[in-house]
Design an enzyme around this catalytic site. Sequence first.
Site, PDB file in Angstrom:
ATOM      1  N   ASP A  73      68.495  17.818   8.394  1.00  0.00           N
ATOM      2  CA  ASP A  73      68.482  16.986   9.367  1.00  0.00           C
ATOM      3  C   ASP A  73      67.349  16.448  10.018  1.00  0.00           C
ATOM      4  OD1 ASP A  73      71.518  16.597   9.824  1.00  0.00           O
ATOM      5  OD2 ASP A  73      71.437  19.035   9.988  1.00  0.00           O
ATOM      6  N   ASP A  79      65.459  14.388  18.151  1.00  0.00           N
ATOM      7  CA  ASP A  79      66.041  15.623  18.692  1.00  0.00           C
ATOM      8  C   ASP A  79      64.611  16.498  19.181  1.00  0.00           C
ATOM      9  OD1 ASP A  79      68.668  15.060  19.120  1.00  0.00           O
ATOM     10  OD2 ASP A  79      68.763  15.303  16.797  1.00  0.00           O
ATOM     11  N   ARG A 108      68.351  23.655  12.825  1.00  0.00           N
ATOM     12  CA  ARG A 108      67.503  22.406  13.280  1.00  0.00           C
ATOM     13  C   ARG A 108      66.237  23.218  14.055  1.00  0.00           C
ATOM     14  NH1 ARG A 108      69.441  16.904  14.878  1.00  0.00           N
ATOM     15  NH2 ARG A 108      67.437  16.706  14.081  1.00  0.00           N
ATOM     16  N   ARG A 123      74.758  21.328  22.356  1.00  0.00           N
ATOM     17  CA  ARG A 123      73.076  21.387  21.743  1.00  0.00           C
ATOM     18  C   ARG A 123      72.184  21.751  22.653  1.00  0.00           C
ATOM     19  NH1 ARG A 123      72.735  19.308  16.606  1.00  0.00           N
ATOM     20  NH2 ARG A 123      74.815  19.605  15.424  1.00  0.00           N
ATOM     21  N   HIS A 156      75.902  14.288  21.106  1.00  0.00           N
ATOM     22  CA  HIS A 156      74.680  13.921  22.037  1.00  0.00           C
ATOM     23  C   HIS A 156      75.043  12.805  23.055  1.00  0.00           C
ATOM     24  CE1 HIS A 156      71.966  15.294  18.655  1.00  0.00           C
ATOM     25  NE2 HIS A 156      71.953  16.251  19.503  1.00  0.00           N
ATOM     26  N   CYS A 197      68.731   8.357  16.985  1.00  0.00           N
ATOM     27  CA  CYS A 197      68.323   9.850  16.426  1.00  0.00           C
ATOM     28  C   CYS A 197      67.103   9.732  15.448  1.00  0.00           C
ATOM     29  CB  CYS A 197      69.524  10.544  15.765  1.00  0.00           C
ATOM     30  SG  CYS A 197      70.955  10.322  16.079  1.00  0.00           S
TER      31      CYS A 197
END
Length: 255
Positions: free
Chosen positions: A60, A66, A85, A133, A163, A250
Site C-alpha cells: 500500500d 497516509d 502499513r 486507522r 478515511h 491518498c
Amino acid sequence: MFRNVIVRVPSETICNGITSADLGKPNYKLALKQHEEYVSALSKTGVNVTVLQPHDEYPDSCFVEDVALCTRECVIITRPGADSRRKEAELPDMLETLNNFYTHIEYIEEPGTVEAGDIMMVGDHFYIGESARTNRAGAEQVIAILEKYGLSGSIVPLQEVLHLKTGTTYLENNNLLVAGEFKSVPDFEKFHRIEVEDEEAYGANCIWVNDYVIVPEGYPKVKKAIKALGYKVLVVDTSEFRKIDGGLSCLSLRF
Ligand code: GLY
C-alpha cells in the site's frame, strides 16, 4: 497554493494491498499507467513533483498521503493504524525527502495511530477523522503538535468509510464536497456543501491543487458540480487504486 508534491510509484505487490472493495485485483501495468497520468495531471497545476521508487515489501506504500501530515509550519510523521502499513512511515527515502523540505519534523508516538488520509486541511485548521486507522490518542497528539505551531485541529468521528477524505474534500473558497455520513457532520454545516449521491460516493475523493480540481474518471455528476463552481477540472482514472480502497488524495502529499 501548493508548490510541492511527493508520490511513490506503485509496487508490483499492489495486488496484495488491503481492501474491502470486492472489485478484484489491480492490474499492475494499468496501475502504473494511471499513476503516470496522475503525475502528469499534477504537473499541469504548476507543482514540482518528487517521485519516489516502489517498495515491494509494502503493497500500500503508493498511498503516501497516509504517512505524513504536511502543514505550512511542520511535517508530522504519522504512525499508521494498519499493521502492514506501520513501517511505511519509517521508509528512509520518504524521511530524507521530507527532511529536504521541512525544518520542523514531528512524530506520532505509541499508543497513537494516525493515517493522514484522515486529516483534511482547511486553512490553518485540520479536521481529524477518528477512524479504524486513526485513534483518539493519535488525533490528540496531532492537535497538540498543531497548536505548538499556531495551527488548530478538531476531531470528526467516522463509522462508515476508511478515511475522512474517502468521503469529503475541501475545495477551498468555502466549498466542501460531502458524501454519505459526512453530509450530516455539524462541524461542516458552515461550509457551502456539495452533496454527492451515493452512487457516485467514490467521486467525493478529489483533490484541489492551485485552482484545479482533479476528479476521478467515471463520476459525471461530481465533475459537473465542480465545473459549475468555476474550477478547472482534470480527470484521472483511478480504477486500479479503487480496487484496494485507494483514491486520488491518498496517492500524494501536497504542500
Ligand atoms: N489499501 C489502502 C489502505 O487500506 O490503507
